[in-house]
Enzyme design. Structure first.
Site, short mmCIF file in Angstrom:
data_model
loop_
_atom_site.label_atom_id
_atom_site.label_comp_id
_atom_site.label_asym_id
_atom_site.label_seq_id
_atom_site.Cartn_x
_atom_site.Cartn_y
_atom_site.Cartn_z
N GLY A 203 58.13 -34.05 28.99
CA GLY A 203 59.43 -34.01 28.67
C GLY A 203 60.03 -35.09 27.60
O GLY A 203 59.23 -35.90 27.53
N ASP B 175 54.78 -40.03 42.72
CA ASP B 175 54.44 -40.53 41.57
C ASP B 175 55.07 -41.70 41.31
O ASP B 175 55.63 -42.11 40.26
CB ASP B 175 54.64 -39.46 40.56
CG ASP B 175 54.10 -39.82 39.12
OD1 ASP B 175 52.88 -40.51 39.27
OD2 ASP B 175 54.56 -39.38 38.09
N VAL C 202 63.48 -37.46 27.11
CA VAL C 202 65.03 -37.95 27.46
C VAL C 202 65.61 -38.26 26.29
O VAL C 202 65.46 -39.15 25.53
CB VAL C 202 64.78 -39.11 28.43
CG1 VAL C 202 65.97 -39.43 28.92
CG2 VAL C 202 63.60 -38.71 29.64
#
Length: 311
Positions: A25, A136, A27
């Protein structure tokens, strides 16, 4: 969908500036035009929007993050998706990923390491109390502002303890340098797995280097199982030294009992060795007989198609 400055999502969130980008992704700094406040908008990369597994991770992150309310966890405000895209709206944090801080300044001073670890452990305890395992924990997923205030973010592969995860038995999902031994072996991640990963982060902040590095991601992952952790210098003050090493114990039961216990140990008076963690710390740096400590089974490389994601 191609994301660019000025794009308005759902007639509310106007993108302004790309501030970070990863494998899945992007941001963006954005403005919530309804509430007139700055926000961070995490969107799927244009080349990932059609991958249903990526979209599902976004949904998981939205659901799991929305259930968490803690000052050291980035707050999620909203989630939306369309035919070819999905996005997550979060509070905007003016700071740097801890990975960048370590890269620029590491090794970090012991008092700074202690404070960041304490805050991150407190955040993990809140997540665990809500029934969520992060899976994670790594420097890139801890954002630190100019005042040293740390916030845990990116619950994209997190798992609700009472629900089903996105992976199948035997699959490794996470970042190889920070995987717990049990995750490497294909066992389910638990709160103790997050504690191990946080201890790896602590080791890296203290030394400026990761404790386990192999010639490949698979070799790095397997090192968590078959190699002892390097010793930390005696110059590292207590209780920081013993607490971090205990978090690196191969067996989950030899680590601090929970994230709160990890945080509490760090708050012991300066120079105090946390006696209840000494055995765990010793086990972490002890030679691994025949490649495995008692109670662990033979590790195996990930099955075809399974990956240990890079940092």
């Amino acid at each position: 969908m191609n994301f660019a400055p000025g794009l308005l999502l759902t007639d509310r969130y106007r993108l302004e500036e790309l501030i970070a980008e990863g494998g899945m992704g992007q941001v963006w700094r954005a403005t919530d035009e309804t509430l007139q406040r700055p926000v961070a908008v995490k969107v799927l990369r244009p080349d990932s929007g059609g991958d249903e597994s990526f979209v599902e991770r976004f949904r998981v992150e939205a659901v799991n993050s929305a259930a968490l309310q803690h000052p050291n966890i980035v707050t999620v405000h909203d989630f939306g998706e369309g035919d070819e895209s999905a996005f997550l709206v979060m509070e905007l944090i003016e700071g740097q990923p801890l990975s960048a801080v370590i890269g620029e300044r590491g090794p970090l001073p012991a008092d700074e390491v202690t404070e960041i670890l304490h805050q991150a452990a407190s955040a993990l305890q809140a997540a665990h109390d809500a029934g969520v395992v992060h899976r994670d924990v790594k420097p890139a997923n801890i954002v630190v502002d100019a005042d040293g205030y740390a916030r845990l973010t990116d619950f994209g592969i997190s798992k609700a303890m009472a629900g089903s995860g996105l992976t199948q038995t035997g699959e490794m999902l996470g970042t190889a340098h920070y995987l717990s031994p049990e995750q490497v072996q294909g066992r389910p991640a638990t709160p103790a797995s997050d504690i191990y990963s946080l201890a790896v982060v602590g080791f890296e902040m203290i030394s400026g280097a990761r404790p386990f590095v192999g010639e490949s991601m698979v070799a790095t992952a397997l090192a968590h199982v078959g190699q002892p952790a390097p010793q930390l210098p005696e110059t590292v003050p207590e209780p920081l030294r013993t607490t971090v090493l205990a978090g690196l114990a191969k067996l989950p039961e030899q680590r601090p009992a929970d994230a709160a216990a990890f945080a509490e140990a760090l708050r012991l008076p300066a120079g105090t060795v946390p006696a209840h963690l000494v055995d765990g710390a010793a086990s972490a740096v002890s030679p691994v007989v025949a490649g495995l400590p008692d109670g662990m089974f033979t590790p195996y490389p990930p099955a075809r198609g399974d990956t240990a994601e890079g940092a």
